[in-house]
Design a protein around this motif. Sequence first.
Motif, PDB file in Angstrom:
ATOM      1  N   GLU A  49       0.430  -0.972  -0.377  1.00 25.17           N
ATOM      2  CA  GLU A  49      -0.291   0.190  -0.085  1.00 25.17           C
ATOM      3  C   GLU A  49       0.802   0.881   0.387  1.00 25.17           C
ATOM      4  OE1 GLU A  49      -1.986  -0.102   3.596  1.00 25.17           O
ATOM      5  OE2 GLU A  49      -3.573  -2.117   2.317  1.00 25.17           O
ATOM      6  N   ARG A  50       1.455   1.150   1.228  1.00 23.44           N
ATOM      7  CA  ARG A  50       2.702   2.372   0.465  1.00 23.44           C
ATOM      8  C   ARG A  50       3.654   2.422  -0.591  1.00 23.44           C
ATOM      9  NH1 ARG A  50       4.871   0.047   5.572  1.00 23.44           N
ATOM     10  NH2 ARG A  50       6.922  -0.748   4.577  1.00 23.44           N
ATOM     11  N   CYS A  51       4.123   1.687  -1.028  1.00 18.83           N
ATOM     12  CA  CYS A  51       4.484   1.509  -2.496  1.00 18.83           C
ATOM     13  C   CYS A  51       2.901   2.103  -3.647  1.00 18.83           C
ATOM     14  CB  CYS A  51       4.371   0.205  -3.185  1.00 18.83           C
ATOM     15  SG  CYS A  51       5.240   0.309  -4.882  1.00 18.83           S
ATOM     16  N   ARG A  52       2.127   1.781  -3.589  1.00 19.98           N
ATOM     17  CA  ARG A  52       0.837   2.144  -4.133  1.00 19.98           C
ATOM     18  C   ARG A  52       0.813   3.444  -4.898  1.00 19.98           C
ATOM     19  NH1 ARG A  52      -3.892   3.465  -3.641  1.00 19.98           N
ATOM     20  NH2 ARG A  52      -4.495   2.571  -1.899  1.00 19.98           N
ATOM     21  N   LYS A  53       1.140   4.023  -3.408  1.00 22.09           N
ATOM     22  CA  LYS A  53       0.920   6.116  -3.046  1.00 22.09           C
ATOM     23  C   LYS A  53       2.045   6.424  -2.516  1.00 22.09           C
ATOM     24  CE  LYS A  53      -1.513   7.747   0.529  1.00 22.09           C
ATOM     25  NZ  LYS A  53      -2.336   8.011   1.476  1.00 22.09           N
ATOM     26  N   ARG A  54       3.398   6.082  -3.296  1.00 29.76           N
ATOM     27  CA  ARG A  54       4.453   6.778  -3.736  1.00 29.76           C
ATOM     28  C   ARG A  54       3.858   6.592  -5.073  1.00 29.76           C
ATOM     29  NH1 ARG A  54       7.101   3.371   0.002  1.00 29.76           N
ATOM     30  NH2 ARG A  54       7.714   1.797  -1.709  1.00 29.76           N
ATOM     31  N   HIS A  55       3.453   5.337  -5.603  1.00 30.01           N
ATOM     32  CA  HIS A  55       3.703   5.263  -7.180  1.00 30.01           C
ATOM     33  C   HIS A  55       2.216   6.126  -7.911  1.00 30.01           C
ATOM     34  CE1 HIS A  55       2.202   3.127 -11.215  1.00 30.01           C
ATOM     35  NE2 HIS A  55       3.831   3.788 -11.519  1.00 30.01           N
ATOM     36  N   LEU A  56       1.738   6.735  -6.739  1.00 33.61           N
ATOM     37  CA  LEU A  56       0.755   7.653  -7.171  1.00 33.61           C
ATOM     38  C   LEU A  56       0.999   9.104  -7.298  1.00 33.61           C
ATOM     39  CD1 LEU A  56      -2.396   6.554  -5.359  1.00 33.61           C
ATOM     40  CD2 LEU A  56      -1.894   6.366  -7.905  1.00 33.61           C
ATOM     41  N   ARG A  57       1.598   9.669  -5.821  1.00 31.46           N
ATOM     42  CA  ARG A  57       2.804  10.942  -5.990  1.00 31.46           C
ATOM     43  C   ARG A  57       3.289  10.929  -6.985  1.00 31.46           C
ATOM     44  NH1 ARG A  57       3.390   9.246  -0.596  1.00 31.46           N
ATOM     45  NH2 ARG A  57       4.915   8.990  -0.722  1.00 31.46           N
ATOM     46  N   ILE A  58       4.124   9.665  -8.365  1.00 27.08           N
ATOM     47  CA  ILE A  58       4.833   9.654  -9.272  1.00 27.08           C
ATOM     48  C   ILE A  58       4.394  10.714  -9.741  1.00 27.08           C
ATOM     49  CG2 ILE A  58       6.717   8.882 -10.089  1.00 27.08           C
ATOM     50  CD1 ILE A  58       7.788   7.212  -8.047  1.00 27.08           C
ATOM     51  N   ARG A  59       2.903   9.936 -10.436  1.00 25.37           N
ATOM     52  CA  ARG A  59       2.561   9.160 -11.650  1.00 25.37           C
ATOM     53  C   ARG A  59       1.821  11.134 -11.464  1.00 25.37           C
ATOM     54  NH1 ARG A  59       1.812   9.412 -14.880  1.00 25.37           N
ATOM     55  NH2 ARG A  59       0.130   7.849 -15.954  1.00 25.37           N
ATOM     56  N   ASN A  60       1.656  11.782 -10.961  1.00 20.26           N
ATOM     57  CA  ASN A  60       1.414  13.134 -10.752  1.00 20.26           C
ATOM     58  C   ASN A  60       2.499  13.718 -11.051  1.00 20.26           C
ATOM     59  OD1 ASN A  60      -1.550  12.929  -9.602  1.00 20.26           O
ATOM     60  ND2 ASN A  60      -0.631  13.084  -7.887  1.00 20.26           N
ATOM     61  N   ARG A  61       3.638  14.183 -11.110  1.00 21.06           N
ATOM     62  CA  ARG A  61       4.281  14.457 -11.804  1.00 21.06           C
ATOM     63  C   ARG A  61       4.623  14.495 -12.983  1.00 21.06           C
ATOM     64  NH1 ARG A  61       7.020  14.641  -6.397  1.00 21.06           N
ATOM     65  NH2 ARG A  61       7.963  12.331  -7.155  1.00 21.06           N
ATOM     66  N   VAL A  62       5.134  12.327 -13.502  1.00 23.89           N
ATOM     67  CA  VAL A  62       5.502  11.826 -14.645  1.00 23.89           C
ATOM     68  C   VAL A  62       5.049  11.429 -15.853  1.00 23.89           C
ATOM     69  CG1 VAL A  62       7.322   9.786 -15.740  1.00 23.89           C
ATOM     70  CG2 VAL A  62       8.099  11.604 -13.149  1.00 23.89           C
ATOM     71  N   GLN A  63       4.805  12.002 -16.209  1.00 23.99           N
ATOM     72  CA  GLN A  63       4.218  11.658 -17.821  1.00 23.99           C
ATOM     73  C   GLN A  63       4.834  11.364 -18.902  1.00 23.99           C
ATOM     74  OE1 GLN A  63       0.198  14.429 -18.446  1.00 23.99           O
ATOM     75  NE2 GLN A  63      -0.785  13.003 -19.723  1.00 23.99           N
ATOM     76  N   GLY A  64       4.269  10.465 -20.077  1.00 19.28           N
ATOM     77  CA  GLY A  64       5.232   9.946 -21.202  1.00 19.28           C
ATOM     78  C   GLY A  64       4.729  10.676 -22.244  1.00 19.28           C
ATOM     79  N   THR A  65       4.845  11.138 -23.146  1.00 16.65           N
ATOM     80  CA  THR A  65       4.082  11.447 -24.098  1.00 16.65           C
ATOM     81  C   THR A  65       4.864  11.044 -25.786  1.00 16.65           C
ATOM     82  OG1 THR A  65       6.826  13.209 -24.568  1.00 16.65           O
ATOM     83  CG2 THR A  65       4.397  14.332 -23.657  1.00 16.65           C
ATOM     84  N   ALA A  66       4.461  11.148 -26.906  1.00 18.21           N
ATOM     85  CA  ALA A  66       5.051  10.454 -28.089  1.00 18.21           C
ATOM     86  C   ALA A  66       6.338  11.163 -27.956  1.00 18.21           C
ATOM     87  CB  ALA A  66       4.154  11.040 -29.613  1.00 18.21           C
ATOM     88  N   GLU A  67       6.948  11.743 -28.131  1.00 24.22           N
ATOM     89  CA  GLU A  67       8.832  12.520 -27.849  1.00 24.22           C
ATOM     90  C   GLU A  67       9.549  11.533 -26.983  1.00 24.22           C
ATOM     91  OE1 GLU A  67       6.419  15.195 -27.424  1.00 24.22           O
ATOM     92  OE2 GLU A  67       5.565  14.738 -29.706  1.00 24.22           O
ATOM     93  N   ARG A  68       8.605  11.695 -25.497  1.00 23.86           N
ATOM     94  CA  ARG A  68       9.416  11.214 -24.504  1.00 23.86           C
ATOM     95  C   ARG A  68       8.554   9.880 -23.474  1.00 23.86           C
ATOM     96  NH1 ARG A  68      14.287  14.084 -21.854  1.00 23.86           N
ATOM     97  NH2 ARG A  68      14.937  12.973 -20.464  1.00 23.86           N
ATOM     98  N   PRO A  69       8.943   9.198 -24.186  1.00 27.02           N
ATOM     99  CA  PRO A  69       7.482   7.765 -24.126  1.00 27.02           C
ATOM    100  C   PRO A  69       7.948   7.778 -22.443  1.00 27.02           C
ATOM    101  CG  PRO A  69       8.166   7.280 -25.069  1.00 27.02           C
ATOM    102  CD  PRO A  69       9.198   8.521 -25.333  1.00 27.02           C
ATOM    103  N   ARG A  70       7.275   6.813 -21.097  1.00 24.37           N
ATOM    104  CA  ARG A  70       7.179   7.326 -19.509  1.00 24.37           C
ATOM    105  C   ARG A  70       7.880   5.449 -19.867  1.00 24.37           C
ATOM    106  NH1 ARG A  70       3.365   4.987 -15.821  1.00 24.37           N
ATOM    107  NH2 ARG A  70       1.759   5.353 -18.061  1.00 24.37           N
TER     108      ARG A  70
END
Length: 162
Positions: A49-70
């Motif tokens: 559960e702690r890992c999932r919450k950290r992942h949600l915080r990271i996903r708020n900042r990190v987004q992949g695009t066509a030029e620079r995917p995740r």
Amino acid sequence: CAMAAAMATANFGARVAMRGTKLQTSEAKVPTDRALPLVVESKEKSSRERCRKRHLRIRNRVQGTAERPRLAVFRSNNHIYCQVIDDVAQRTLVAANTMQTQVKEKVSFGGNVEAAMAVGAAVAEACKKVDVKKVVFDRGGNLYHGRVKALADAAREGGLEF
């Protein structure tokens, strides 16, 4: 009241004293003056559960695009998985894990640093085929250490830029 409680413990099926002065008829099998077991739940969250919450915080900042995917990493006890994802188009461009035959031939067990390095090299090789050179690294809530770091280093050595 104490006498009624003593009578209630002596006679299980007869008259049972409830917490007041009234006596009520009951077919109780257990004396009612005993306290029920107290169930205490821990407020501490599990490591998943702690890992999932950290992942949600990271996903708020990190987004992949066509030029620079995740480059997203998921780590289990026995395997490690990674995907190169274009979040705008909601498509997985490349995926690699320890259950693929090309990686499975190189390693004996999928849950160690050696296997993570093999997956990192495999995803870098697959990214070259689809012409992806730059990615954003998403560690998936895991600490950047051990298998996650080994996968990232192997992907960098394979030609990916973070």
